[in-house]
Enzyme design. Sequence first.
Site, mmCIF file in Angstrom:
data_model
loop_
_atom_site.group_PDB
_atom_site.id
_atom_site.type_symbol
_atom_site.label_atom_id
_atom_site.label_comp_id
_atom_site.label_asym_id
_atom_site.label_seq_id
_atom_site.Cartn_x
_atom_site.Cartn_y
_atom_site.Cartn_z
ATOM 1 N N ASN A 6 0.859 -1.184 0.000
ATOM 2 C CA ASN A 6 0.000 0.000 0.000
ATOM 3 C C ASN A 6 0.900 1.240 0.000
ATOM 4 O O ASN A 6 1.504 1.564 1.017
ATOM 5 C CB ASN A 6 -0.886 -0.037 1.254
ATOM 6 N N PHE A 7 0.963 1.905 -1.162
ATOM 7 C CA PHE A 7 1.855 3.075 -1.274
ATOM 8 C C PHE A 7 1.295 4.295 -0.533
ATOM 9 O O PHE A 7 2.009 5.263 -0.325
ATOM 10 C CB PHE A 7 2.054 3.461 -2.749
ATOM 11 N N LYS A 8 -0.003 4.272 -0.210
ATOM 12 C CA LYS A 8 -0.659 5.442 0.406
ATOM 13 C C LYS A 8 -0.419 6.673 -0.482
ATOM 14 O O LYS A 8 -0.474 6.533 -1.693
ATOM 15 C CB LYS A 8 -0.164 5.623 1.845
ATOM 16 N N HIS A 90 -9.593 1.028 5.238
ATOM 17 C CA HIS A 90 -8.301 1.313 5.885
ATOM 18 C C HIS A 90 -8.501 2.329 7.011
ATOM 19 O O HIS A 90 -9.272 3.276 6.877
ATOM 20 C CB HIS A 90 -7.291 1.831 4.859
ATOM 21 N N GLU A 159 -5.098 -4.734 10.805
ATOM 22 C CA GLU A 159 -4.022 -3.764 10.994
ATOM 23 C C GLU A 159 -4.259 -2.972 12.283
ATOM 24 O O GLU A 159 -5.030 -2.007 12.292
ATOM 25 C CB GLU A 159 -3.988 -2.780 9.819
ATOM 26 N N GLY A 165 2.968 2.302 10.796
ATOM 27 C CA GLY A 165 3.925 3.383 10.604
ATOM 28 C C GLY A 165 4.658 3.775 11.873
ATOM 29 O O GLY A 165 5.306 4.825 11.929
ATOM 30 N N SER A 195 3.813 -2.170 10.409
ATOM 31 C CA SER A 195 5.278 -2.225 10.574
ATOM 32 C C SER A 195 5.889 -3.577 10.180
ATOM 33 O O SER A 195 6.837 -4.037 10.814
ATOM 34 C CB SER A 195 5.674 -1.838 11.994
HETATM 35 P P1 13P Z 1 3.239 0.310 7.711
HETATM 36 O O1 13P Z 1 3.729 -0.952 7.069
HETATM 37 O O2 13P Z 1 3.960 1.538 7.222
HETATM 38 O O3 13P Z 1 3.144 0.205 9.180
HETATM 39 O O4 13P Z 1 1.719 0.520 7.173
HETATM 40 C C1 13P Z 1 0.822 -0.517 7.276
HETATM 41 C C2 13P Z 1 -0.409 -0.150 6.521
HETATM 42 O O5 13P Z 1 -1.164 0.710 6.933
HETATM 43 C C3 13P Z 1 -0.667 -0.847 5.253
HETATM 44 O O6 13P Z 1 -1.961 -0.588 4.798
#
Ligand code: 13P
Length: 231
Positions: A6-8, A90, A159, A165, A195
């Site tokens: 997920n690049f966000k 999400h 999640e 993050g 993470s």
């Molecule tokens: P991180 O891997 O940066 O913690 O993010 C997880 C996430 O939200 C994936 O959708």
Amino acid sequence: MIYAANFKTNHTRQSTREYLGKLQMKLLLDKNPNDEIYIFPPLTALDEYNSSDFTVGTQNAYPFESGAFTGEVGLEQLREFNIDTILIGHSERRDIIGESQEQVAKKFEFFKEQGFKIIYCIGESLEVREKGIEIVMEHLISQFEGIDTTYENFMVAYEPIWAIGTGRTASVEEITETHNRLKKVVDRPLLYGGSVKGANIAEISAIENVDGVLVGGASLKSETFLELVLH
Ligand code: 13P
């Protein structure tokens, strides 16, 4: 295993193209044929990326074919690029953008009707986690309100918000207990997210009811994502 990136709100159209080029080259040679790979770039980077080694999906869309929804992207726009995979629910959309469970459920229903593959995300805050597993489960189950859990083309991504993050991954015990309980509620593939990185992929992927991972930070470079996929 299922590996989803997920690049966000990271990467451009150009850097996504470069990333997918590198990914393709490596996967062509080294991919385990049983693994499934999904990449969710930002909407502006969607394009016709046809590959039998990975699937490109959208991080979000509006649950309409087309119409007067300023700033939104509907089915018509996704179809141009043959997109049929979507992330829904999400925590960043729920908590930052303010999507309600009702809106999330509407989105799920619409894309289910379209036969999309859905990765449906759920998770709890630290405050909820600290109240213990029973309260955590109550909270997670409430995020299935209005969701047809019998839909055959969806998976669940657990999640924990406090692990996203933050560099703080849930412990193997926490993931094991939560996934075991979730599996009894929804019998679909279960991804863990929060993470995930090269240093913890081996222990996380070895957990029985972890069928895959949803990765943010460590997916942003093709090299670090490949480290997970090819571990
Ligand atoms: P991180 O891997 O940066 O913690 O993010 C997880 C996430 O939200 C994936 O959708």
